[in-house]
Design an enzyme around this catalytic site. Sequence first.
Site, PDB file in Angstrom:
ATOM      1  N   ASP A  93      -2.283  -2.442  -8.839  1.00 35.76           N
ATOM      2  CA  ASP A  93      -1.196  -1.521  -8.477  1.00 35.76           C
ATOM      3  C   ASP A  93       0.100  -1.814  -9.213  1.00 35.76           C
ATOM      4  OD1 ASP A  93      -0.765  -3.910  -6.784  1.00 35.76           O
ATOM      5  OD2 ASP A  93       0.861  -2.722  -5.951  1.00 35.76           O
ATOM      6  N   ASP A  96       0.688  -7.736 -10.283  1.00 34.78           N
ATOM      7  CA  ASP A  96      -0.258  -8.758  -9.844  1.00 34.78           C
ATOM      8  C   ASP A  96      -1.680  -8.195  -9.945  1.00 34.78           C
ATOM      9  OD1 ASP A  96      -0.279  -6.958  -7.766  1.00 34.78           O
ATOM     10  OD2 ASP A  96       0.848  -8.232  -6.390  1.00 34.78           O
ATOM     11  N   TYR A 245       1.543  -3.594   1.827  1.00 33.67           N
ATOM     12  CA  TYR A 245       1.471  -2.142   1.980  1.00 33.67           C
ATOM     13  C   TYR A 245       1.172  -1.773   3.429  1.00 33.67           C
ATOM     14  CZ  TYR A 245       1.735  -1.633  -3.066  1.00 33.67           C
ATOM     15  OH  TYR A 245       2.161  -1.660  -4.364  1.00 33.67           O
ATOM     16  N   GLU A 493       9.700  -4.912 -11.596  1.00 32.24           N
ATOM     17  CA  GLU A 493       8.262  -4.672 -11.414  1.00 32.24           C
ATOM     18  C   GLU A 493       8.013  -3.169 -11.436  1.00 32.24           C
ATOM     19  OE1 GLU A 493       4.524  -6.567  -9.001  1.00 32.24           O
ATOM     20  OE2 GLU A 493       6.441  -6.490  -7.949  1.00 32.24           O
TER      21      GLU A 493
END
Length: 529
Positions: A93, A96, A245, A493
């Site tokens: 996603d 990572d 999440y 990120e």
Amino acid sequence: MEEMRKTHNKHHFGGSKIRILLQHCCLYLSICTIFITSTQAFDYGDALSKSLLYFEAQRSGRIPYNQRVTWRHHSGLTDGLEQGVDLVGGYYDAGDHVKFGLPMAFTVTMLSWGAIEYWQQIADAGELEQTMEAIKWGTDYFIKAHTSPNVLWAEVGDGDTDHYCWQRPEDMTTSRRAFKIDENNPGSDLAGETAAAMASASILFRKTNPHYSHLLLHHAQQLFEFGDKYRGNYDASVGVVKSYYASVSGYMDELLWAAMWLYKATDNEEYFEYIISKAHTFGGIGWSISEFSWDVKYAGLQVLASKFLNEEKHKKHGDILKQYRSKAEFYICSCLNKNNNGSNVERTPAGLLYVRQWNNMQYVSNAAFLLTLYSDFLQNTNHHKLKCHEGIVHHEEIISFAKSQVDYILGSNPMNMSYLVGYGPSYPKRVHHRGASIVSYKENKGFIGCAQGYDNWYSKQTPNPNVLVGALVGGPDLEDIFEDQRYNYMQTEACTYNTAPLVGVFAKLLHIENQKLINDCNSLLVASF
């Protein structure tokens, strides 16, 4: 011009006049092209091409022969092995190496929605094949992850152990344990979003790959039934996801969202009845929301429901659909700063929509998409304008504001920086991304260990050795300030669901610019003869 040549060959009279006309046309087109190129600040075609490259950089599994992002290689080839299931593939996603089901599914839904709405514009830009490949990489994985009607694998790897290491995906030594939802451990939000992703993708593949389209639809219908029958939040069943999440909005928005996409894919009235009958109890017409994201689907759902108002067969449900539209308009007006009672989306001094400190650009790209879509909706109906508390807004103003957000992303901002990596002369060079920040596996196949990555690469001040082209980073703070540092993950990120909505928007804005070019040239031609 080809048509004019054909006409010239067919009819032998007036040849010299046609030749002169052709010369004039070519000359004016050249002048127009030079003029537009010099005045147009941003190349949306280039941004579109680059945005699609990002999804190749995020691939997990066996990298295909036609991979264009060459610094990536095979990874996660034993995913699911411990659990006796093949979970190879899908997308990481962000920076990572966990495969999180909910944001991955939302990414695919948004890519599919953009391609459904702007199919022709993406095709005209020559990016349809790449878009379809990006979608299929996700849906192929969802087919694998949905191992039986009431079982969906929700996650591979876990954030806690993954974050101990700074490694290339090709070197991964962290846990690849997989987690699932089932009848005893429900996850209606995850099942619903994955159903939406597969249903929306099935619409796209209907003409080019009908068998695959049918397969996707079959999975989508099963997943929706599973999610609706065994209700619960997926983060209660998969505890390891809570810090990353968590489903704050619950599962009701995803079930309505899934029903919406299944209705669009099947035209089966049962799904439409679900959207209507549960509109109130599931919050579809109750929530006035100022964000649209991987977690909160209401605004997207409300925009889609608004479109049904113009269809004769839905007139009997006009009252409910009007309430859906009212909520959609609340979202649009809040983005445009036209609501009262302080219910507008905050903005930075330079005008960027600002929802949250962490990865704010996801809300901007999603807003740009919904605004673009709503502008089209108004333009293509009798409405043409939107009534907000603070006045009437025409469709041109809505698309203009969406464009301003996209232009901010591409460099029209106080930092003079493109937040789409690899686009323009200045962009983030130290993206918080393991694979991009470490020497490419193709260049150095030597194993890089868990701590070694932190010691040798993470703390380096130098730019990343690999450019994460097409990634939309988290972006600047509330004061338009951005610090390009690897450790500054809130800003540096990038995530797949940041870039996904921009694919359709870039294609639409490119189409608008090309139409302007043609109209300007036509005006010049008419004036000159």
